[in-house]
Design a protein around this motif. Structure first.
Motif, PDB file in Angstrom:
ATOM      1  N   LEU A 527     -12.765  78.716  41.184  1.00 39.04           N
ATOM      2  CA  LEU A 527     -12.823  77.829  42.343  1.00 39.04           C
ATOM      3  C   LEU A 527     -11.489  77.740  43.076  1.00 39.04           C
ATOM      4  O   LEU A 527     -11.433  77.660  44.297  1.00 39.04           O
ATOM      5  CB  LEU A 527     -13.254  76.414  41.908  1.00 39.04           C
ATOM      6  N   PHE A 528     -10.408  77.675  42.284  1.00 35.16           N
ATOM      7  CA  PHE A 528      -9.077  77.511  42.880  1.00 35.16           C
ATOM      8  C   PHE A 528      -8.155  78.611  42.373  1.00 35.16           C
ATOM      9  O   PHE A 528      -7.304  78.383  41.513  1.00 35.16           O
ATOM     10  CB  PHE A 528      -8.491  76.133  42.520  1.00 35.16           C
ATOM     11  N   PRO A 529      -8.327  79.812  42.893  1.00 36.02           N
ATOM     12  CA  PRO A 529      -7.580  80.950  42.330  1.00 36.02           C
ATOM     13  C   PRO A 529      -6.059  80.789  42.414  1.00 36.02           C
ATOM     14  O   PRO A 529      -5.335  81.383  41.618  1.00 36.02           O
ATOM     15  CB  PRO A 529      -8.059  82.144  43.161  1.00 36.02           C
ATOM     16  N   ASP A 530      -5.576  79.967  43.332  1.00 35.17           N
ATOM     17  CA  ASP A 530      -4.122  79.841  43.472  1.00 35.17           C
ATOM     18  C   ASP A 530      -3.518  78.716  42.642  1.00 35.17           C
ATOM     19  O   ASP A 530      -2.298  78.605  42.541  1.00 35.17           O
ATOM     20  CB  ASP A 530      -3.749  79.622  44.949  1.00 35.17           C
ATOM     21  N   ALA A 531      -4.367  77.871  42.076  1.00 32.95           N
ATOM     22  CA  ALA A 531      -3.840  76.716  41.338  1.00 32.95           C
ATOM     23  C   ALA A 531      -3.247  77.150  39.994  1.00 32.95           C
ATOM     24  O   ALA A 531      -3.727  78.096  39.373  1.00 32.95           O
ATOM     25  CB  ALA A 531      -4.946  75.702  41.113  1.00 32.95           C
ATOM     26  N   ARG A 532      -2.200  76.479  39.587  1.00 26.91           N
ATOM     27  CA  ARG A 532      -1.617  76.757  38.274  1.00 26.91           C
ATOM     28  C   ARG A 532      -2.255  75.815  37.262  1.00 26.91           C
ATOM     29  O   ARG A 532      -2.047  74.607  37.305  1.00 26.91           O
ATOM     30  CB  ARG A 532      -0.103  76.554  38.328  1.00 26.91           C
ATOM     31  N   VAL A 533      -3.057  76.387  36.388  1.00 33.94           N
ATOM     32  CA  VAL A 533      -3.867  75.597  35.462  1.00 33.94           C
ATOM     33  C   VAL A 533      -3.382  75.810  34.041  1.00 33.94           C
ATOM     34  O   VAL A 533      -3.094  76.925  33.638  1.00 33.94           O
ATOM     35  CB  VAL A 533      -5.358  76.006  35.551  1.00 33.94           C
ATOM     36  N   ARG A 534      -3.264  74.745  33.283  1.00 30.74           N
ATOM     37  CA  ARG A 534      -2.950  74.879  31.856  1.00 30.74           C
ATOM     38  C   ARG A 534      -3.975  74.117  31.050  1.00 30.74           C
ATOM     39  O   ARG A 534      -4.454  73.068  31.462  1.00 30.74           O
ATOM     40  CB  ARG A 534      -1.550  74.331  31.551  1.00 30.74           C
ATOM     41  N   ARG A 535      -4.269  74.659  29.877  1.00 32.26           N
ATOM     42  CA  ARG A 535      -5.254  74.024  29.004  1.00 32.26           C
ATOM     43  C   ARG A 535      -4.547  73.463  27.778  1.00 32.26           C
ATOM     44  O   ARG A 535      -3.611  74.067  27.257  1.00 32.26           O
ATOM     45  CB  ARG A 535      -6.275  75.075  28.579  1.00 32.26           C
ATOM     46  N   MET A 536      -4.987  72.313  27.338  1.00 28.98           N
ATOM     47  CA  MET A 536      -4.372  71.682  26.179  1.00 28.98           C
ATOM     48  C   MET A 536      -5.453  71.184  25.239  1.00 28.98           C
ATOM     49  O   MET A 536      -6.086  70.162  25.489  1.00 28.98           O
ATOM     50  CB  MET A 536      -3.532  70.503  26.671  1.00 28.98           C
ATOM     51  N   ASP A 537      -5.700  71.918  24.183  1.00 30.10           N
ATOM     52  CA  ASP A 537      -6.644  71.460  23.171  1.00 30.10           C
ATOM     53  C   ASP A 537      -6.224  72.035  21.826  1.00 30.10           C
ATOM     54  O   ASP A 537      -5.197  72.707  21.729  1.00 30.10           O
ATOM     55  CB  ASP A 537      -8.086  71.870  23.530  1.00 30.10           C
ATOM     56  N   ALA A 538      -7.012  71.772  20.801  1.00 28.82           N
ATOM     57  CA  ALA A 538      -6.609  72.196  19.458  1.00 28.82           C
ATOM     58  C   ALA A 538      -6.415  73.711  19.386  1.00 28.82           C
ATOM     59  O   ALA A 538      -5.606  74.203  18.607  1.00 28.82           O
ATOM     60  CB  ALA A 538      -7.649  71.740  18.445  1.00 28.82           C
ATOM     61  N   ASP A 539      -7.135  74.466  20.207  1.00 27.73           N
ATOM     62  CA  ASP A 539      -7.020  75.925  20.164  1.00 27.73           C
ATOM     63  C   ASP A 539      -5.718  76.433  20.776  1.00 27.73           C
ATOM     64  O   ASP A 539      -5.142  77.403  20.310  1.00 27.73           O
ATOM     65  CB  ASP A 539      -8.182  76.585  20.916  1.00 27.73           C
ATOM     66  N   THR A 540      -5.279  75.784  21.858  1.00 25.30           N
ATOM     67  CA  THR A 540      -4.076  76.277  22.518  1.00 25.30           C
ATOM     68  C   THR A 540      -2.813  75.612  21.994  1.00 25.30           C
ATOM     69  O   THR A 540      -1.707  76.061  22.272  1.00 25.30           O
ATOM     70  CB  THR A 540      -4.145  76.050  24.046  1.00 25.30           C
ATOM     71  N   MET A 541      -2.972  74.534  21.246  1.00 26.82           N
ATOM     72  CA  MET A 541      -1.798  73.789  20.770  1.00 26.82           C
ATOM     73  C   MET A 541      -1.618  73.963  19.272  1.00 26.82           C
ATOM     74  O   MET A 541      -1.683  73.023  18.510  1.00 26.82           O
ATOM     75  CB  MET A 541      -1.948  72.287  21.085  1.00 26.82           C
ATOM     76  N   LYS A 542      -1.423  75.188  18.841  1.00 20.77           N
ATOM     77  CA  LYS A 542      -1.347  75.433  17.404  1.00 20.77           C
ATOM     78  C   LYS A 542      -0.014  75.001  16.827  1.00 20.77           C
ATOM     79  O   LYS A 542       0.090  74.561  15.700  1.00 20.77           O
ATOM     80  CB  LYS A 542      -1.591  76.908  17.115  1.00 20.77           C
TER      81      LYS A 542
END
Ligand code: ADP
Ligand code: ZN
Length: 780
Positions: A527-542
């Motif tokens: 939807l927003f190809p130019d936005a800088r998106v980060r994900r924070m959950d148990a999978d990405t925060m090892k």
């Protein structure tokens, strides 16, 4: 003289030993000792002293370990209470009051210090490419920064040679020195001064301070132990919206405790034990020379750090302890004040034995030691607020934000309109539009997706219908594999309907499966190809550092949109965040738990508190398939009391806490038939012992009436409800089947005692285990 010793091995008993003349005067309650046990020598803790024993031929204590008693007699008393109330073995309770770093210590303090430490060094140049094994070992050491060598070997299952290789590369240092390890020493902390309080803060603080003074005066007048004083329970509930200045009250109350010559404990949920929080306390009390006044305890400390902090407290060098759950056992003496911040948080409950609730332990400790207890929250638990209404606690309110900022505007988006054949979209047009605006204005967005709990309800995405249990008014758990719906409290079960049972809807695509944070992230990218998106959950925060780095980048404006689970829900201040979106509020709302509504209310309120902390007013979008649910509507209006009034009515009707106390018994094993059979057997035993009725006199699957004829039964328990056995919401986990029985009663302590007796004589198959959870917070 005789000493009663609780041994550090799994035995439910305590043993008497002789105090040999050589050790006379050195042993007191709380001493750690080495004793003979059969052919072995093991460690234990002295729990009582006596003139004589019922047994003859006692063996003598071999030696005392450490100069100072490791548990204060008062904390020992607390451990006893935990064992009794939470139905666990005394040694299990003892283990939790004494941190492992202290217990595991071999020999004397000096001897311990001679052990080798491994410390991570900042790499001087480019970080080298390491062989896999070395890299793993390095990751472990880097995360803890400093560890005992023995600990590295044990945890990484490696050899000293591998660690030496890291040393050769200059990545670690192996030393026998114990450094002045202050986990926060690297940060430069500016001292802070007390703020001038506003009238509401002033009034709250005065009440807390005057109660503290009153108790202290009574203690010093009589000079007798607190247990004889019969002090009134001095528990305050500080209910203040986010940003109302609760922390400033804590700080000034702590200063009062210090001025009175008393120490204090501050409990915060593990997740909010960030450097930011700790810094606020250190800045007030331990700048400059007073560096050690504040001790910090949390689960990321290395053994060495933990050891240091603990001794600092025991020796009275640290007077204020701040920490997560287990910090409630810190040996602070004399204890004047205990603060439990975010008292509604479920992480205060320990999920393995002893299953204690740190807030409730804090209240008990306060009562035993004559300390004032302050519970603080923007969304108090129903239990605590109810206790205020009943006059057990004193309610203190901070109704407004300190800076007079407006509460964010909360919009509820009805997702039912948006549901299509292919299933519901992740973003409503309204939320999409709002994100676009933020991106254009260079403001930040947080998107929140709750995925707590593994069990899901069956909900129609078109009309919002939820399949509920006819007996318990809770969402039924949808078992995908078995294709059925079941209630894990009373055992009611039914088939999954082919179409939505709502006659006005009859949607054939009733099975809405929800979505994950990864999917949200991917959709955002489209939807927003130019936005800088980060994900924070148990999978990405090892790793520990991931968390800090992601938040650091977000704070620095390097990220436009942060997507996450409850990890991002609380405690963080981001002035540039003006939009918060909750993707599916229903995922929290229809958990099969009587606290699901309460949790959703808390979650929405806390998440909303993330928006608009700067100059711009914040906006919150709550997307829901049941937009008119009271938990959502009261949260939208920031109306805690409104929510409380209607929720307490629901609890009253079905006799859920706080109108009752719950004990949850869970049986677990690999063979489902055996587990089920054992559960039924346990149920009959419970009925026989507690109710005094003949077994099997009633159909096993119905909920007994909350009141009425049962009171006349032979049993001693009024209004006892025994529900189940029923399959747990997560029936099969890691190849174990789980069945549970839920007991509800008015007063728990008597029931705990009875349960302990029943369990002791209960015959279970070898491969079936029973867990007792008193006042459970997770019904899974
Ligand atoms: P809470 O703990 O209730 O969320 P805080 O104690 O963190 O609230 O207060 C929010 C902000 O307001 C903090 O930056 C704090 O320093 C500031 N603050 C608190 N009390 C006062 C006061 N009396 N005067 C001015 N600022 C205050
Ligand atoms: Zn039910």
């Amino acid at each position: 003289m005789i000493a009663r010793v609780s041994l550090e091995i799994a035995l439910r008993k305590e043993f008497d030993y002789l105090i040999p003349p050589g050790l006379a005067g050195q042993i007191e309650v709380g001493s750690r000792v080495q004793v003979p046990f059969g052919p072995r020598k093991i460690h234990g803790c002295v729990t009582a002293l006596a003139e004589e024993s019922a047994r003859a031929n006692l063996k003598p204590i071999l030696k005392v370990i450490g100069a100072q008693t490791m548990v204060t007699p008062k904390v020992l008393q607390l451990a006893r209470w935990i064992a009794e109330y939470y139905c666990c073995a005394p040694e299990t309770a003892l283990k939790s009051v004494l941190p492992e770093a202290i217990r595991k210590k071999r020999g004397t303090e000096e001897g311990w210090k001679k052990q080798l430490f491994v410390r991570a060094l900042p790499p001087s140049s480019e970080f080298p490419k390491l062989p896999k094994r070395q890299q793993e070992v390095w990751n472990l050491i880097e995360e803890r920064r400093e560890m005992l060598l023995t600990e590295v070997l044990e945890l990484a299952e490696t050899t000293a040679a591998t660690v030496r290789k890291l040393e050769d590369r200059g990545l670690v240092e192996i030393t026998s020195e114990i450094s002045e390890r202050d986990p926060y020493a690297r940060e430069h902390i500016l001292p802070s001064q007390p703020l001038l309080l506003n009238p509401a803060q002033q009034k709250a603080l005065e009440e807390i301070k005057s109660r503290m003074s009153e108790i202290r005066n009574r203690k010093s007048e009589t000079g007798s132990p607190t247990s004889d004083l019969r002090l009134p329970p001095s528990v305050f509930l500080l209910h203040g919206v986010t940003g109302s200045g609760k922390t400033e009250i804590y700080l000034q109350a702590l200063a009062h405790a210090l001025a009175q010559g008393q120490g204090a404990i501050v409990l915060v949920p593990e997740i909010s034990l960030t450097p930011q929080t700790v810094e606020r306390f250190k800045a007030r009390f331990s700048s400059g020379k007073l560096q050690t006044l504040v001790a910090v305890l949390h689960s990321h400390l290395s053994t060495g750090e933990r050891h240091d902090e603990w001794h600092k407290i025991r020796q009275g060098r640290a007077r204020i302890v701040i920490g997560a759950r287990s910090a409630i056992f810190a040996p602070v003496e004399p204890l004047g004040l205990v603060i439990v911040d975010e008292e509604h948080e479920h992480t205060y409950k320990q999920e393995e034995a002893p299953r204690y609730h740190a807030r409730d332990v804090a209240i008990m400790r306060g009562e035993m030691e004559g300390a004032v207890v302050v519970l603080g929250s923007a969304t108090p638990s129903l239990e605590s607020y109810y206790n205020c209404k009943k006059g057990k606690y004193t309610l203190l309110e901070l109704p407004e934000r300190v800076d007079n900022q407006k509460m964010p505007h909360v919009r509820v988006v009805d997702m039912r309109q948006a549901a299509k054949e292919k299933g519901p979209p992740i973003f409503s047009p309204q939320l999409k539009e709002a994100i676009t605006q933020r991106l254009e204005r260079g403001e930040q967005t947080i998107l929140f997706l709750n995925r707590r709990g593994y069990s899901t309800a069956l909900q129609c995405p078109k009309c919002g219908f939820v399949a509920n249990c006819p007996n318990c008014s809770l969402a039924l758990t949808y078992h995908r594999i078995e294709q059925n719906l079941s209630c894990h409290i009373c055992g009611h079960h039914e088939k999954v309907p082919a179409v939505c049972p709502n006659p006005k809807c009859k949607n054939p695509a009733i099975r809405f499966a929800g979505t994950g944070t990864k999917k949200v992230e991917e959709t955002l990218a489209k939807l927003f190809p130019d936005a800088r998106v980060r994900r924070m959950d148990a999978d990405t925060m090892k790793r520990k550092d991931d968390y800090r780095k992601t938040l650091g980048d977000f704070r620095a404006g390097k990220t436009d949109i942060l997507v996450g689970t409850q990890m991002i829900a609380k405690g963080l201040h981001f002035p540039n965040v003006t939009l918060v979106g909750i993707i599916y509020a229903d995922l929290a709302l229809h958990q099969p738990d009587f606290r699901a509504g309460e949790r959703t209310f808390q979650l929405l309120t806390q998440v909303a508190g993330r928006a608009g902390r700067g100059d711009v007013e914040g906006e919150v979008f709550v997307q829901a398939f049941t937009p008119f649910h009271p938990a959502i509507q009261y949260a939208r209006r920031h109306d805690f009391t409104g929510f409380y009034e209607q929720e307490i009515e629901f609890r009253e009707q079905l006799k859920y806490p706080p109108l009752s106390r719950v004990a949850l018994l869970t049986l677990k094993g690999r063979n489902e038939d055996k587990v089920k059979f054992s559960a039924e057997h346990l149920k009959r035993e419970l009925e026989r012992a507690l109710v005094g009725e003949k077994p099997l006199s009633r159909p096993p699957d119905t909920l007994s009436p909350p009141s009425g004829e049962r009171d006349g039964a032979r049993g001693t328990f009024k209004n006892l409800i025994i529900a189940g056995p029923a399959p747990a919401p997560l029936l099969r986990a890691e190849q174990f089947y789980r069945y549970q029985i839920m007991l509800r009663t008015r007063t728990m302590s008597k029931l705990s005692q009875q349960l302990a007796k029943i369990i002791e004589t209960l015959a279970l198959p070898d491969d079936v285990t029973l867990a007792v959870d008193i006042d459970p917070v997770n019904l899974g």
